[in-house]
Design a protein around this motif. Structure first.
Motif, PDB file in Angstrom:
ATOM      1  N   ASN A  52       7.344 -53.497  84.229  1.00  0.00           N
ATOM      2  CA  ASN A  52       7.210 -53.263  82.785  1.00  0.00           C
ATOM      3  C   ASN A  52       7.794 -51.918  82.373  1.00  0.00           C
ATOM      4  OD1 ASN A  52       5.728 -55.727  82.526  1.00  0.00           O
ATOM      5  ND2 ASN A  52       3.884 -54.634  83.213  1.00  0.00           N
ATOM      6  N   THR A  53       9.018 -51.642  82.822  1.00  0.00           N
ATOM      7  CA  THR A  53       9.613 -50.340  82.529  1.00  0.00           C
ATOM      8  C   THR A  53      10.964 -50.474  81.850  1.00  0.00           C
ATOM      9  OG1 THR A  53      10.762 -50.201  84.659  1.00  0.00           O
ATOM     10  CG2 THR A  53       8.534 -49.313  84.555  1.00  0.00           C
ATOM     11  N   THR A  54      11.325 -49.396  81.183  1.00  0.00           N
ATOM     12  CA  THR A  54      12.678 -49.196  80.675  1.00  0.00           C
ATOM     13  C   THR A  54      13.160 -47.884  81.270  1.00  0.00           C
ATOM     14  OG1 THR A  54      12.162 -50.321  78.599  1.00  0.00           O
ATOM     15  CG2 THR A  54      14.121 -48.923  78.635  1.00  0.00           C
ATOM     16  N   ALA A  55      14.164 -47.954  82.154  1.00  0.00           N
ATOM     17  CA  ALA A  55      14.574 -46.767  82.912  1.00  0.00           C
ATOM     18  C   ALA A  55      15.921 -46.260  82.455  1.00  0.00           C
ATOM     19  CB  ALA A  55      14.613 -47.076  84.407  1.00  0.00           C
ATOM     20  N   ALA A  64      18.301 -35.259  96.297  1.00  0.00           N
ATOM     21  CA  ALA A  64      17.258 -36.065  95.675  1.00  0.00           C
ATOM     22  C   ALA A  64      17.857 -36.971  94.607  1.00  0.00           C
ATOM     23  CB  ALA A  64      16.171 -35.172  95.060  1.00  0.00           C
ATOM     24  N   CYS A  65      17.030 -37.932  94.174  1.00  0.00           N
ATOM     25  CA  CYS A  65      17.357 -38.796  93.036  1.00  0.00           C
ATOM     26  C   CYS A  65      16.194 -38.716  92.056  1.00  0.00           C
ATOM     27  CB  CYS A  65      17.552 -40.241  93.499  1.00  0.00           C
ATOM     28  SG  CYS A  65      17.764 -41.426  92.123  1.00  0.00           S
ATOM     29  N   GLN A  66      16.504 -38.614  90.792  1.00  0.00           N
ATOM     30  CA  GLN A  66      15.469 -38.524  89.770  1.00  0.00           C
ATOM     31  C   GLN A  66      15.829 -39.431  88.602  1.00  0.00           C
ATOM     32  OE1 GLN A  66      14.469 -34.905  87.032  1.00  0.00           O
ATOM     33  NE2 GLN A  66      13.183 -34.698  88.842  1.00  0.00           N
ATOM     34  N   ALA A  67      14.814 -40.118  88.066  1.00  0.00           N
ATOM     35  CA  ALA A  67      15.045 -40.985  86.910  1.00  0.00           C
ATOM     36  C   ALA A  67      13.840 -40.916  85.985  1.00  0.00           C
ATOM     37  CB  ALA A  67      15.282 -42.425  87.352  1.00  0.00           C
ATOM     38  N   ASP A  68      14.108 -40.831  84.687  1.00  0.00           N
ATOM     39  CA  ASP A  68      13.059 -40.914  83.676  1.00  0.00           C
ATOM     40  C   ASP A  68      12.926 -42.368  83.237  1.00  0.00           C
ATOM     41  OD1 ASP A  68      12.641 -38.140  83.682  1.00  0.00           O
ATOM     42  OD2 ASP A  68      14.272 -37.841  82.245  1.00  0.00           O
ATOM     43  N   PHE A  69      11.696 -42.798  83.012  1.00  0.00           N
ATOM     44  CA  PHE A  69      11.484 -44.171  82.570  1.00  0.00           C
ATOM     45  C   PHE A  69      10.206 -44.246  81.751  1.00  0.00           C
ATOM     46  CE2 PHE A  69       9.277 -43.698  86.559  1.00  0.00           C
ATOM     47  CZ  PHE A  69       8.136 -44.490  86.470  1.00  0.00           C
ATOM     48  N   VAL A  70      10.066 -45.335  81.043  1.00  0.00           N
ATOM     49  CA  VAL A  70       8.869 -45.588  80.242  1.00  0.00           C
ATOM     50  C   VAL A  70       8.206 -46.823  80.819  1.00  0.00           C
ATOM     51  CG1 VAL A  70       7.934 -46.135  77.972  1.00  0.00           C
ATOM     52  CG2 VAL A  70       9.876 -44.553  78.180  1.00  0.00           C
ATOM     53  N   GLN A  71       6.943 -46.681  81.222  1.00  0.00           N
ATOM     54  CA  GLN A  71       6.191 -47.777  81.819  1.00  0.00           C
ATOM     55  C   GLN A  71       4.932 -48.032  81.010  1.00  0.00           C
ATOM     56  OE1 GLN A  71       4.720 -47.215  85.880  1.00  0.00           O
ATOM     57  NE2 GLN A  71       5.196 -49.361  86.310  1.00  0.00           N
ATOM     58  N   ALA A  72       4.853 -49.222  80.429  1.00  0.00           N
ATOM     59  CA  ALA A  72       3.714 -49.589  79.581  1.00  0.00           C
ATOM     60  C   ALA A  72       3.465 -48.533  78.501  1.00  0.00           C
ATOM     61  CB  ALA A  72       2.464 -49.799  80.430  1.00  0.00           C
ATOM     62  N   GLY A  73       4.564 -48.027  77.925  1.00  0.00           N
ATOM     63  CA  GLY A  73       4.469 -47.048  76.854  1.00  0.00           C
ATOM     64  C   GLY A  73       4.271 -45.620  77.297  1.00  0.00           C
ATOM     65  N   ARG A  74       4.203 -45.365  78.618  1.00  0.00           N
ATOM     66  CA  ARG A  74       3.989 -44.015  79.131  1.00  0.00           C
ATOM     67  C   ARG A  74       5.277 -43.461  79.721  1.00  0.00           C
ATOM     68  NH1 ARG A  74      -0.596 -46.798  80.849  1.00  0.00           N
ATOM     69  NH2 ARG A  74       0.361 -47.168  82.883  1.00  0.00           N
ATOM     70  N   PRO A  75       5.713 -42.259  79.275  1.00  0.00           N
ATOM     71  CA  PRO A  75       6.917 -41.647  79.852  1.00  0.00           C
ATOM     72  C   PRO A  75       6.627 -41.077  81.235  1.00  0.00           C
ATOM     73  CG  PRO A  75       5.958 -40.180  78.223  1.00  0.00           C
ATOM     74  CD  PRO A  75       5.137 -41.439  78.177  1.00  0.00           C
ATOM     75  N   ARG A  76       7.475 -41.417  82.202  1.00  0.00           N
ATOM     76  CA  ARG A  76       7.272 -40.983  83.576  1.00  0.00           C
ATOM     77  C   ARG A  76       8.602 -40.581  84.209  1.00  0.00           C
ATOM     78  NH1 ARG A  76       2.806 -45.439  85.839  1.00  0.00           N
ATOM     79  NH2 ARG A  76       1.012 -44.138  85.289  1.00  0.00           N
ATOM     80  N   THR A  77       8.485 -39.884  85.329  1.00  0.00           N
ATOM     81  CA  THR A  77       9.650 -39.501  86.124  1.00  0.00           C
ATOM     82  C   THR A  77       9.409 -39.922  87.570  1.00  0.00           C
ATOM     83  OG1 THR A  77      10.164 -37.595  84.722  1.00  0.00           O
ATOM     84  CG2 THR A  77      11.094 -37.595  86.937  1.00  0.00           C
ATOM     85  N   VAL A  78      10.401 -40.556  88.165  1.00  0.00           N
ATOM     86  CA  VAL A  78      10.345 -40.908  89.578  1.00  0.00           C
ATOM     87  C   VAL A  78      11.355 -40.047  90.325  1.00  0.00           C
ATOM     88  CG1 VAL A  78      11.965 -42.828  89.226  1.00  0.00           C
ATOM     89  CG2 VAL A  78      10.573 -42.738  91.296  1.00  0.00           C
ATOM     90  N   THR A  79      10.958 -39.544  91.478  1.00  0.00           N
ATOM     91  CA  THR A  79      11.836 -38.706  92.295  1.00  0.00           C
ATOM     92  C   THR A  79      11.786 -39.202  93.735  1.00  0.00           C
ATOM     93  OG1 THR A  79      11.358 -36.784  90.901  1.00  0.00           O
ATOM     94  CG2 THR A  79      12.398 -36.358  93.027  1.00  0.00           C
ATOM     95  N   ILE A  80      12.970 -39.344  94.339  1.00  0.00           N
ATOM     96  CA  ILE A  80      13.084 -39.648  95.764  1.00  0.00           C
ATOM     97  C   ILE A  80      13.849 -38.503  96.414  1.00  0.00           C
ATOM     98  CG2 ILE A  80      14.037 -41.205  97.502  1.00  0.00           C
ATOM     99  CD1 ILE A  80      13.698 -43.492  95.593  1.00  0.00           C
TER     100      ILE A  80
END
Length: 289
Positions: A52-55, A64-80
Protein backbone atom coordinates in the motif's frame (compact mmCIF):
# COMPACT_ATOMS: atom_id res chain seq x y z
CA UNK A 1 34.51 -60.61 -8.64
CA UNK A 2 36.95 -57.69 -8.51
CA UNK A 3 34.87 -55.70 -10.99
CA UNK A 4 31.73 -56.44 -9.01
CA UNK A 5 33.37 -55.25 -5.83
CA UNK A 6 34.49 -51.98 -7.45
CA UNK A 7 31.05 -51.43 -8.89
CA UNK A 8 29.55 -52.11 -5.49
CA UNK A 9 31.83 -49.54 -3.85
CA UNK A 10 30.94 -46.94 -6.50
CA UNK A 11 27.23 -47.59 -6.03
CA UNK A 12 27.55 -47.22 -2.27
CA UNK A 13 29.60 -43.99 -2.49
CA UNK A 14 27.45 -42.27 -5.12
CA UNK A 15 24.67 -41.13 -2.74
CA UNK A 16 27.28 -39.70 -0.36
CA UNK A 17 28.93 -37.69 -3.16
CA UNK A 18 25.57 -36.51 -4.47
CA UNK A 19 24.52 -35.50 -0.96
CA UNK A 20 27.76 -33.54 -0.48
CA UNK A 21 27.23 -31.70 -3.74
CA UNK A 22 23.65 -30.78 -2.84
CA UNK A 23 24.51 -29.46 0.64
CA UNK A 24 24.15 -25.65 0.50
CA UNK A 25 27.26 -23.64 1.31
CA UNK A 26 26.92 -20.86 3.91
CA UNK A 27 26.28 -17.62 2.01
CA UNK A 28 29.00 -15.00 2.46
CA UNK A 29 28.57 -11.31 1.69
CA UNK A 30 31.04 -11.37 -1.19
CA UNK A 31 29.24 -14.36 -2.74
CA UNK A 32 25.86 -12.69 -2.28
CA UNK A 33 26.71 -9.12 -3.25
CA UNK A 34 29.86 -9.29 -5.37
CA UNK A 35 32.30 -6.38 -5.48
CA UNK A 36 31.33 -4.01 -2.65
CA UNK A 37 32.93 -1.04 -4.42
CA UNK A 38 30.50 -1.16 -7.37
CA UNK A 39 27.40 -2.56 -5.66
CA UNK A 40 24.10 -0.91 -6.61
CA UNK A 41 22.30 -1.04 -3.27
CA UNK A 42 19.03 -0.05 -4.92
CA UNK A 43 19.01 -3.35 -6.81
CA UNK A 44 18.35 -4.92 -3.39
CA UNK A 45 15.17 -2.88 -2.86
CA UNK A 46 11.86 -4.30 -4.07
CA UNK A 47 9.24 -1.51 -3.76
CA UNK A 48 6.49 -4.08 -4.33
CA UNK A 49 7.27 -5.51 -0.90
CA UNK A 50 6.18 -2.23 0.70
CA UNK A 51 2.42 -2.81 0.87
CA UNK A 52 0.00 0.00 0.00
CA UNK A 53 2.74 2.46 -0.91
CA UNK A 54 3.60 5.12 -3.42
CA UNK A 55 7.39 5.29 -3.72
CA UNK A 56 9.70 7.85 -5.26
CA UNK A 57 12.62 6.81 -7.43
CA UNK A 58 15.28 5.38 -5.09
CA UNK A 59 18.58 7.24 -4.71
CA UNK A 60 21.68 5.05 -4.91
CA UNK A 61 24.82 6.30 -3.22
CA UNK A 62 28.20 4.56 -3.16
CA UNK A 63 27.35 2.83 0.13
CA UNK A 64 23.55 2.85 0.46
CA UNK A 65 20.15 3.14 -1.21
CA UNK A 66 17.45 5.45 0.09
CA UNK A 67 13.86 5.99 -1.03
CA UNK A 68 11.01 8.13 0.27
CA UNK A 69 7.54 6.64 0.10
CA UNK A 70 4.04 7.05 1.46
CA UNK A 71 2.50 4.00 3.13
CA UNK A 72 -1.14 4.12 4.21
CA UNK A 73 -0.92 7.92 4.22
CA UNK A 74 2.29 8.02 6.30
CA UNK A 75 5.51 9.48 4.83
CA UNK A 76 8.46 7.14 5.37
CA UNK A 77 12.04 6.57 4.29
CA UNK A 78 13.62 3.19 3.59
CA UNK A 79 17.40 2.78 3.63
CA UNK A 80 19.53 -0.21 2.64
CA UNK A 81 23.20 0.03 3.62
CA UNK A 82 25.89 0.56 4.54
CA UNK A 83 27.90 -2.61 5.04
CA UNK A 84 29.84 -3.18 8.26
CA UNK A 85 32.08 -5.88 9.66
CA UNK A 86 32.89 -4.71 13.18
CA UNK A 87 31.10 -6.22 16.17
CA UNK A 88 28.13 -4.20 17.39
CA UNK A 89 26.62 -4.98 20.82
CA UNK A 90 23.47 -3.08 19.85
CA UNK A 91 22.58 -5.70 17.23
CA UNK A 92 20.37 -8.31 18.91
CA UNK A 93 18.66 -11.52 17.82
CA UNK A 94 14.89 -11.51 17.31
CA UNK A 95 12.28 -13.76 15.68
CA UNK A 96 12.55 -12.79 12.02
CA UNK A 97 9.40 -14.21 10.39
CA UNK A 98 10.86 -15.03 6.96
CA UNK A 99 13.18 -17.66 5.54
CA UNK A 100 16.91 -17.00 5.19
CA UNK A 101 19.65 -18.65 3.09
CA UNK A 102 22.10 -21.00 4.77
CA UNK A 103 24.58 -19.08 6.95
CA UNK A 104 22.53 -15.85 6.92
CA UNK A 105 20.75 -14.36 9.94
CA UNK A 106 18.65 -11.26 10.57
CA UNK A 107 19.02 -9.17 13.72
CA UNK A 108 17.36 -6.13 15.26
CA UNK A 109 19.45 -2.95 15.47
CA UNK A 110 18.99 -1.35 18.87
CA UNK A 111 20.86 1.95 18.48
CA UNK A 112 18.81 3.76 15.80
CA UNK A 113 17.32 7.26 15.38
CA UNK A 114 13.91 8.11 16.78
CA UNK A 115 10.90 6.62 14.95
CA UNK A 116 13.17 4.12 13.14
CA UNK A 117 13.12 0.35 12.96
CA UNK A 118 16.53 -1.08 12.12
CA UNK A 119 17.48 -4.52 10.89
CA UNK A 120 20.85 -6.11 10.14
CA UNK A 121 21.25 -8.88 7.57
CA UNK A 122 24.38 -10.77 8.64
CA UNK A 123 26.13 -13.09 6.22
CA UNK A 124 28.20 -16.18 7.00
CA UNK A 125 31.47 -14.22 7.02
CA UNK A 126 30.20 -11.76 9.66
CA UNK A 127 29.61 -8.87 7.24
CA UNK A 128 26.24 -7.27 7.87
CA UNK A 129 24.02 -5.03 5.77
CA UNK A 130 21.83 -2.42 7.47
CA UNK A 131 18.14 -1.99 6.65
CA UNK A 132 15.89 0.64 8.22
CA UNK A 133 12.44 2.20 7.99
CA UNK A 134 11.97 5.71 9.40
CA UNK A 135 8.69 7.55 9.91
CA UNK A 136 8.78 11.23 9.03
CA UNK A 137 6.00 12.00 11.49
CA UNK A 138 4.77 10.46 14.75
CA UNK A 139 1.73 8.65 13.40
CA UNK A 140 3.33 5.27 12.71
CA UNK A 141 3.71 2.59 15.36
CA UNK A 142 6.92 0.70 16.12
CA UNK A 143 5.24 -2.60 15.20
CA UNK A 144 4.10 -1.25 11.84
CA UNK A 145 7.57 0.15 11.05
CA UNK A 146 9.24 -3.14 11.86
CA UNK A 147 6.75 -5.10 9.76
CA UNK A 148 7.71 -2.88 6.82
CA UNK A 149 11.42 -3.36 7.61
CA UNK A 150 10.97 -7.14 7.58
CA UNK A 151 9.23 -6.85 4.21
CA UNK A 152 12.26 -4.97 2.86
CA UNK A 153 14.59 -7.65 4.25
CA UNK A 154 12.55 -10.32 2.47
CA UNK A 155 12.87 -8.50 -0.83
CA UNK A 156 16.60 -8.05 -0.27
CA UNK A 157 17.11 -11.78 0.32
CA UNK A 158 15.05 -12.61 -2.77
CA UNK A 159 17.24 -10.26 -4.84
CA UNK A 160 20.38 -11.97 -3.51
CA UNK A 161 19.18 -15.52 -4.13
CA UNK A 162 17.49 -14.60 -7.41
CA UNK A 163 20.64 -13.16 -9.01
CA UNK A 164 19.18 -9.64 -9.26
CA UNK A 165 22.14 -7.81 -7.69
CA UNK A 166 23.48 -5.16 -10.08
CA UNK A 167 26.92 -3.61 -10.50
CA UNK A 168 26.89 -0.50 -12.72
CA UNK A 169 29.97 0.73 -14.54
CA UNK A 170 30.90 4.09 -13.01
CA UNK A 171 32.00 6.83 -15.46
CA UNK A 172 35.66 7.80 -15.56
CA UNK A 173 35.02 11.15 -13.85
CA UNK A 174 33.05 9.63 -10.98
CA UNK A 175 34.56 9.91 -7.51
CA UNK A 176 33.21 6.43 -6.91
CA UNK A 177 36.29 5.19 -8.77
CA UNK A 178 38.72 7.03 -6.49
CA UNK A 179 40.77 5.07 -3.95
CA UNK A 180 40.10 7.06 -0.77
CA UNK A 181 43.03 5.58 1.19
CA UNK A 182 45.48 6.29 -1.64
CA UNK A 183 44.36 9.94 -1.69
CA UNK A 184 44.54 10.25 2.09
CA UNK A 185 47.99 8.67 2.31
CA UNK A 186 49.38 10.71 -0.58
CA UNK A 187 48.09 13.89 1.05
CA UNK A 188 50.50 13.33 3.93
CA UNK A 189 48.03 12.57 6.72
CA UNK A 190 50.02 11.32 9.68
CA UNK A 191 49.40 8.21 11.74
CA UNK A 192 49.67 4.45 11.32
CA UNK A 193 48.10 2.41 8.57
CA UNK A 194 45.06 3.79 6.80
CA UNK A 195 41.81 1.90 7.45
CA UNK A 196 39.50 1.60 4.46
CA UNK A 197 35.75 1.13 4.64
CA UNK A 198 34.42 -2.14 3.26
CA UNK A 199 33.35 -0.55 -0.02
CA UNK A 200 36.57 1.46 -0.42
CA UNK A 201 34.75 4.81 -0.61
CA UNK A 202 35.91 5.95 2.83
CA UNK A 203 39.17 5.86 4.73
CA UNK A 204 40.45 6.84 8.18
CA UNK A 205 44.04 7.73 9.00
CA UNK A 206 44.59 8.80 12.61
CA UNK A 207 42.33 11.85 13.20
CA UNK A 208 41.56 12.48 9.51
CA UNK A 209 38.98 10.72 7.36
CA UNK A 210 37.88 11.01 3.73
CA UNK A 211 34.53 9.84 2.41
CA UNK A 212 32.86 9.95 -1.02
CA UNK A 213 29.07 9.84 -1.41
CA UNK A 214 26.21 10.76 -3.73
CA UNK A 215 23.84 13.41 -2.32
CA UNK A 216 20.63 15.10 -3.35
CA UNK A 217 21.58 18.57 -2.18
CA UNK A 218 24.85 20.43 -1.93
CA UNK A 219 26.01 21.22 1.61
CA UNK A 220 24.84 24.50 3.11
CA UNK A 221 27.00 27.22 4.60
CA UNK A 222 29.29 30.02 3.47
CA UNK A 223 31.62 28.96 0.64
CA UNK A 224 35.40 29.19 0.74
CA UNK A 225 38.15 27.99 -1.57
CA UNK A 226 40.27 25.04 -0.43
CA UNK A 227 42.47 23.03 -2.77
CA UNK A 228 41.13 25.02 -5.73
CA UNK A 229 37.62 23.79 -4.99
CA UNK A 230 34.58 25.47 -3.49
CA UNK A 231 34.21 24.04 -0.01
CA UNK A 232 31.98 24.45 3.01
CA UNK A 233 33.02 23.90 6.62
CA UNK A 234 30.72 22.78 9.44
CA UNK A 235 31.11 21.32 12.91
CA UNK A 236 29.42 18.11 14.01
CA UNK A 237 29.98 17.34 17.68
CA UNK A 238 33.68 16.66 18.13
CA UNK A 239 34.24 16.70 14.34
CA UNK A 240 34.94 19.47 11.88
CA UNK A 241 33.83 18.46 8.38
CA UNK A 242 34.83 20.08 5.09
CA UNK A 243 32.78 19.22 2.02
CA UNK A 244 33.05 19.83 -1.70
CA UNK A 245 30.83 18.58 -4.52
CA UNK A 246 30.76 17.98 -8.24
CA UNK A 247 27.76 17.17 -10.49
CA UNK A 248 27.27 13.42 -10.57
CA UNK A 249 28.38 12.06 -13.96
CA UNK A 250 26.28 8.93 -13.37
CA UNK A 251 23.04 10.32 -11.89
CA UNK A 252 21.47 13.47 -13.35
CA UNK A 253 20.23 15.90 -10.73
CA UNK A 254 22.52 14.52 -8.05
CA UNK A 255 25.94 15.56 -6.76
CA UNK A 256 28.99 13.58 -5.71
CA UNK A 257 30.40 14.79 -2.42
CA UNK A 258 33.84 14.47 -0.86
CA UNK A 259 34.00 15.00 2.91
CA UNK A 260 37.17 15.51 4.93
CA UNK A 261 36.65 15.14 8.67
CA UNK A 262 39.03 15.82 11.55
CA UNK A 263 38.15 14.88 15.12
CA UNK A 264 39.09 16.95 18.17
CA UNK A 265 40.38 14.77 21.00
CA UNK A 266 41.00 17.57 23.53
CA UNK A 267 37.35 17.91 24.51
CA UNK A 268 37.11 21.42 23.12
CA UNK A 269 34.68 20.40 20.35
CA UNK A 270 34.65 20.39 16.57
CA UNK A 271 35.46 24.08 16.19
CA UNK A 272 38.93 23.39 17.60
CA UNK A 273 39.53 20.85 14.83
CA UNK A 274 38.58 23.19 11.98
CA UNK A 275 42.06 24.72 11.36
CA UNK A 276 43.48 21.21 10.91
CA UNK A 277 40.46 20.19 8.83
CA UNK A 278 40.92 23.14 6.49
CA UNK A 279 44.62 22.35 6.07
CA UNK A 280 43.93 18.67 5.38
CA UNK A 281 41.06 19.44 2.99
CA UNK A 282 43.15 21.90 0.97
CA UNK A 283 45.72 19.19 0.28
CA UNK A 284 43.26 16.35 -0.23
CA UNK A 285 40.88 18.27 -2.50
CA UNK A 286 43.79 19.30 -4.73
CA UNK A 287 44.58 15.60 -5.30
CA UNK A 288 41.08 14.41 -6.13
CA UNK A 289 40.78 13.98 -9.91
Amino acid sequence: MLLAAVAGCSAESAPTTQQAQSTPAPLTAIAALGDFATLDYCSLLDPKRLKNTTADTPDSSFTACQADFVQAGRPRTVTIGPLAADRDPNVQAYAYPGQVPDGVSVQQAGFVPERTCGRAVTFADGVRLAVSITDKDDRGSAEDRCTAADDVVGGLLDAVTGSRVRHPQLPDRSWGRVDSCAILSAAGARGGDATAGLAGHSCILDKVSLEFAVVRQAPAGPPETLGNRTARVATDGAFCRVRTVQPSPATPGRAEQATVSVVDTSGAGGEAACPAARTAAATIFSRIP
